[in-house]
Write a protein that holds these residues in place. Structure first.
Motif, PDB file in Angstrom:
ATOM      1  N   TYR A 336      31.777  35.907  40.348  1.00  0.00           N
ATOM      2  CA  TYR A 336      33.032  35.489  39.713  1.00  0.00           C
ATOM      3  C   TYR A 336      33.479  36.524  38.678  1.00  0.00           C
ATOM      4  O   TYR A 336      34.679  36.806  38.536  1.00  0.00           O
ATOM      5  N   ARG A 337      32.537  37.091  37.931  1.00  0.00           N
ATOM      6  CA  ARG A 337      32.900  38.111  36.948  1.00  0.00           C
ATOM      7  C   ARG A 337      33.480  39.343  37.632  1.00  0.00           C
ATOM      8  O   ARG A 337      34.503  39.882  37.195  1.00  0.00           O
ATOM      9  N   LYS A 338      32.817  39.779  38.706  1.00  0.00           N
ATOM     10  CA  LYS A 338      33.311  40.951  39.425  1.00  0.00           C
ATOM     11  C   LYS A 338      34.698  40.696  39.993  1.00  0.00           C
ATOM     12  O   LYS A 338      35.596  41.559  39.881  1.00  0.00           O
ATOM     13  N   ARG A 339      34.911  39.531  40.594  1.00  0.00           N
ATOM     14  CA  ARG A 339      36.221  39.235  41.184  1.00  0.00           C
ATOM     15  C   ARG A 339      37.290  39.115  40.109  1.00  0.00           C
ATOM     16  O   ARG A 339      38.409  39.609  40.294  1.00  0.00           O
ATOM     17  N   ALA A 340      36.970  38.465  39.001  1.00  0.00           N
ATOM     18  CA  ALA A 340      37.966  38.282  37.939  1.00  0.00           C
ATOM     19  C   ALA A 340      38.398  39.630  37.371  1.00  0.00           C
ATOM     20  O   ALA A 340      39.600  39.893  37.210  1.00  0.00           O
ATOM     21  N   LYS A 341      37.441  40.506  37.060  1.00  0.00           N
ATOM     22  CA  LYS A 341      37.797  41.808  36.508  1.00  0.00           C
ATOM     23  C   LYS A 341      38.547  42.661  37.515  1.00  0.00           C
ATOM     24  O   LYS A 341      39.520  43.349  37.168  1.00  0.00           O
ATOM     25  N   SER A 342      38.121  42.623  38.763  1.00  0.00           N
ATOM     26  CA  SER A 342      38.789  43.424  39.791  1.00  0.00           C
ATOM     27  C   SER A 342      40.218  42.941  40.024  1.00  0.00           C
ATOM     28  O   SER A 342      41.162  43.735  40.070  1.00  0.00           O
ATOM     29  N   MET A 343      40.394  41.620  40.162  1.00  0.00           N
ATOM     30  CA  MET A 343      41.737  41.082  40.373  1.00  0.00           C
ATOM     31  C   MET A 343      42.627  41.313  39.159  1.00  0.00           C
ATOM     32  O   MET A 343      43.814  41.648  39.298  1.00  0.00           O
ATOM     33  N   PHE A 344      42.070  41.159  37.973  1.00  0.00           N
ATOM     34  CA  PHE A 344      42.861  41.348  36.761  1.00  0.00           C
ATOM     35  C   PHE A 344      43.371  42.779  36.675  1.00  0.00           C
ATOM     36  O   PHE A 344      44.566  43.017  36.464  1.00  0.00           O
ATOM     37  N   GLY A 345      42.457  43.747  36.835  1.00  0.00           N
ATOM     38  CA  GLY A 345      42.873  45.141  36.762  1.00  0.00           C
ATOM     39  C   GLY A 345      43.856  45.522  37.846  1.00  0.00           C
ATOM     40  O   GLY A 345      44.826  46.246  37.603  1.00  0.00           O
ATOM     41  N   SER A 346      43.626  45.011  39.062  1.00  0.00           N
ATOM     42  CA  SER A 346      44.515  45.346  40.177  1.00  0.00           C
ATOM     43  C   SER A 346      45.911  44.791  39.962  1.00  0.00           C
ATOM     44  O   SER A 346      46.913  45.486  40.157  1.00  0.00           O
ATOM     45  N   ARG A 347      46.013  43.538  39.520  1.00  0.00           N
ATOM     46  CA  ARG A 347      47.323  42.932  39.335  1.00  0.00           C
ATOM     47  C   ARG A 347      48.068  43.567  38.160  1.00  0.00           C
ATOM     48  O   ARG A 347      49.297  43.747  38.212  1.00  0.00           O
ATOM     49  N   ILE A 348      47.351  43.914  37.107  1.00  0.00           N
ATOM     50  CA  ILE A 348      48.003  44.579  35.977  1.00  0.00           C
ATOM     51  C   ILE A 348      48.518  45.947  36.400  1.00  0.00           C
ATOM     52  O   ILE A 348      49.660  46.337  36.087  1.00  0.00           O
ATOM     53  N   ARG A 349      47.703  46.718  37.128  1.00  0.00           N
ATOM     54  CA  ARG A 349      48.148  48.051  37.568  1.00  0.00           C
ATOM     55  C   ARG A 349      49.343  47.943  38.499  1.00  0.00           C
ATOM     56  O   ARG A 349      50.283  48.748  38.414  1.00  0.00           O
ATOM     57  N   ASN A 350      49.291  46.990  39.419  1.00  0.00           N
ATOM     58  CA  ASN A 350      50.424  46.824  40.327  1.00  0.00           C
ATOM     59  C   ASN A 350      51.706  46.483  39.570  1.00  0.00           C
ATOM     60  O   ASN A 350      52.782  47.023  39.855  1.00  0.00           O
ATOM     61  N   GLY A 351      51.595  45.573  38.588  1.00  0.00           N
ATOM     62  CA  GLY A 351      52.771  45.210  37.814  1.00  0.00           C
ATOM     63  C   GLY A 351      53.287  46.351  36.967  1.00  0.00           C
ATOM     64  O   GLY A 351      54.505  46.564  36.867  1.00  0.00           O
ATOM     65  N   VAL A 352      52.367  47.115  36.356  1.00  0.00           N
ATOM     66  CA  VAL A 352      52.782  48.244  35.518  1.00  0.00           C
ATOM     67  C   VAL A 352      53.457  49.319  36.360  1.00  0.00           C
ATOM     68  O   VAL A 352      54.503  49.867  35.977  1.00  0.00           O
ATOM     69  N   LEU A 353      52.879  49.621  37.530  1.00  0.00           N
ATOM     70  CA  LEU A 353      53.479  50.639  38.390  1.00  0.00           C
ATOM     71  C   LEU A 353      54.841  50.177  38.909  1.00  0.00           C
ATOM     72  O   LEU A 353      55.803  50.962  38.969  1.00  0.00           O
TER      73      LEU A 353
END
Length: 636
Positions: A336-353
């Motif tokens: 759960y920790r790995k998925r939460a951090k991975s999804m969080f970073g991916s969604r933030i990067r996608n939104g920022v880009l």
């Protein structure tokens, strides 16, 4: 009998004869074991050893090579100060627009040796020397000027465009660093000079203002001023100006954080995984506080030794189940920790880009590629660690401390609890400051090592010059002097660190002994078992003490957790003139049902309805298939 056994037997007999003939039991008891009887002998031995150590490591004279090296270093600093003052005097004669002042950080490095953490006056420069006094005055002026400049550019970069249009008659696009800055609870405003002539900012000014928009430059200047005040004295900085700058940073953060909904909309799907991970982590930590202890194992052995095997087996089975549950909880927690951090970073990067590529061309002229790359990568990773990793780590430590305190409170008498907790409070307080000092010492030794690498690289890089002018002996001698100086520096830091570390761990062992000393009467009277006393001093001195110190060390970081949030929110909520957010030109649909629902929201004319009918027919034929569609929609 083997040869080894025979030799061991002979040695044992010879040793017994030697001890009986030359060393009586009474004489041997004065040396071993450690007791009141052997204390004078050991005290004398350790006293003699420590006196020898002091004369070898503490009371030592500084070698002449180090004195010459410090004298040479002082001359170098003095010459550089003269050069900087000469340059600064020439620049002061120019107009404000053409004047280029020296950087405060460079002047600071000539007054403070960051490697050895001392003032450069230690190298033979008198404190009342004219050059040193002028350099100190120059540093004070530059600190005030650069901090005012950072404040002005930060305010200018974060002005409301509507206010800029209304206040064009009163504000100067190129802010004057000496103007007054005001930040209130509603907005950040600038009090510009009266009757100022409005001129369009240059390209460099536009980029400089854009670099100050996030507030990082102002934060860096505030930290730099605090570092100078700490190392050289509070008289070098303007305390009132620093307070005003901190207020502006606070108001800027509030302004940026008002747009936090844009981030929450992106990370919404991550929140359930993060909550599950934190809850599982707290449960696992509570079980570890109960079962990962020596006392529970000792209790099983005590019950078995008393003859109650049935109860001992039940306790052992309970202990085994607890360890198995802990191991099983590790699996979902980590995933759960790995998925939460991975999804969080991916969604933030996608939104920022996605927000970046919608900006006008002017946005990319103001912001360099490096700054945008930092927003895309560093801020997203830092925000993920701050919003997911930091709360999980702090709650884990808090759960660990709370559960251990609860167990200790209920398994030992109140008198023992109150006595045993005081050494922990003293130990945590002392460790908190000493471990900070240890890290500073390690950083200091690292810098000294880096200086050694730099000197070696410089000699090797100039090897042709050294050989052409026959400077081999001189270069070798200079390197040897520098090496001796670094050796002495590292040794002094190491001595201080080891002395402090020895005192810390002596205090720690004394706390354990004190807990056991006050617990023995309770064990003797039957109020506590041996296993409970062992479990109590282990929990208090190991589990609570170290974890509480780490918790206190990380707690100040909470004030900086949401700094990247404001910068990302500001970018996600920004709008562009060429591509409004409310009228996207591209939509990505994952399935035909999404496409049909999207088209149902559009206002269509007759031609669009004909095309919609054809599209729905195709969609109905492909129901159940995984289709990605890209559609250009014109909203009438």
């Amino acid at each position: 009998m083997s040869i080894v056994s025979f030799a061991a037997t002979q040695m044992e007999s010879l040793l017994d004869v030697y001890l009986s003939d030359y060393l009586s039991e009474e004489a041997f008891a004065r040396v071993w074991p450690l007791s009141k009887t052997s204390l004078p002998a050991w005290g004398g031995f350790l006293g003699l050893l420590m006196v020898t150590w002091v004369f070898n490591f503490i009371v030592i004279n500084k070698p002449d090579a180090i004195k010459r090296d410090e004298e040479k270093r002082g001359k170098f600093y003095h010459e550089m100060m003269r050069a900087v003052l000469t340059y600064s005097s020439k620049e002061e004669l120019k107009s404000e627009e053409e004047r280029k002042r020296p950087e405060a950080s460079r002047v600071y490095k000539l007054l403070w040796d960051d490697v050895h953490k001392v003032r450069t006056t230690k190298y033979g420069i008198a404190k009342n020397d004219e050059v040193n006094v002028k350099m100190e005055a120059l540093l004070q002026r530059l600190l005030v000027h650069e901090l005012k400049k950072a404040v002005k550019y930060t305010i200018e970069a974060n002005k409301d465009p509507d206010n800029n249009n209304n206040d064009n008659d009163d504000a100067d696009p190129d802010p004057d660093p000496d103007a007054d800055a005001v930040g209130d609870a509603n907005e950040i405003t600038v009090s510009a000079a009266d009757n100022s002539k409005i001129e369009p900012p240059s390209v460099d000014d536009i980029k400089t203002i854009a670099e100050h928009k996030s507030g990082d430059k102002l934060h860096s200047m505030i930290r730099f001023n605090k570092e100078v005040a700490k190392n050289m004295g509070k008289q070098f900085v303007d305390k009132g100006l620093i307070t005003s700058a901190q207020k502006i940073c606070k108001e800027l953060y509030k302004k940026q954080s008002k747009k936090a909904n844009s981030v929450l909309a992106l990370v919404g799907p991550v929140i359930p995984h993060a909550i599950k991970m934190i809850l599982i982590c707290c449960l696992r930590t509570a079980l570890c506080a109960k079962f990962h202890q020596i006392g529970v194992w000792v209790h099983v052995i005590e019950v078995g030794a008393a003859g109650d095997m049935a109860q001992a087996i039940d306790l052992l089975f309970e202990l085994w189940l607890g360890h198995m549950f802990i191991k099983l909880l590790n699996l979902p927690e980590d995933t759960y920790r790995k998925r939460a951090k991975s999804m969080f970073g991916s969604r933030i990067r996608n939104g920022v880009l996605a927000a970046m590529v919608r900006q006008d061309y002017e946005y990319f002229d103001k912001n360099s590629t490096g700054v945008l790359q930092e927003r895309l990568n560093r801020d997203a990773d830092e925000l993920g660690d701050n919003l997911i990793g930091f709360p999980q780590e702090m709650l884990e430590k808090l759960t660990w401390i709370s559960v251990n305190l609860y167990i200790v409170y209920h398994q030992c008498p109140w008198g023992l609890f109150t006595v045993a907790i005081w050494p922990v409070i003293m130990m945590v307080t002392f460790q908190y400051f000493m471990f900070r000092y240890f890290r500073k010492c390690e950083e200091r030794m690292r810098r000294v090592g880096q200086e050694g690498v730099r000197v070696t690289s410089e000699v090797l890089r100039q090897i042709k010059t050294v050989r052409q002018f026959a400077m081999e002996p001189q270069s070798a001698a200079q390197f040897a002097r520098s090496n001796i100086s670094r050796h002495m520096m590292v040794e002094q830091v190491h001595i201080v660190t080891e002395c402090a570390r020895t005192f810390v761990w002596s205090l720690f062992d004394s706390g354990i002994a004190l807990t056991i000393l006050f617990g023995l009467p309770y064990v003797a009277s039957g109020q506590m078992s041996t296993a409970a006393l062992i479990d109590t001093f282990c929990k208090i001195n190991f589990n609570i003490c170290f974890c509480l110190r780490e918790f206190l060390e990380k707690l100040p970081k909470a004030a900086e957790l949401l700094q990247p949030l404001g910068r990302i929110c500001d970018l996600l909520d920004s709008t562009s003139l060429i591509e409004p957010n409310s009228d996207p030109a591209f939509v990505d649909c994952a399935c035909p049902e999404d496409l049909t629902a999207l088209l149902a929201l559009c206002e269509l004319d007759d031609c669009d309805r004909d095309r919609l009918t054809e599209t729905e027919t195709v969609a109905e034929r492909s129901v159940g298939a995984s289709v990605g569609a890209s559609v250009g929609a014109s909203v009438g």
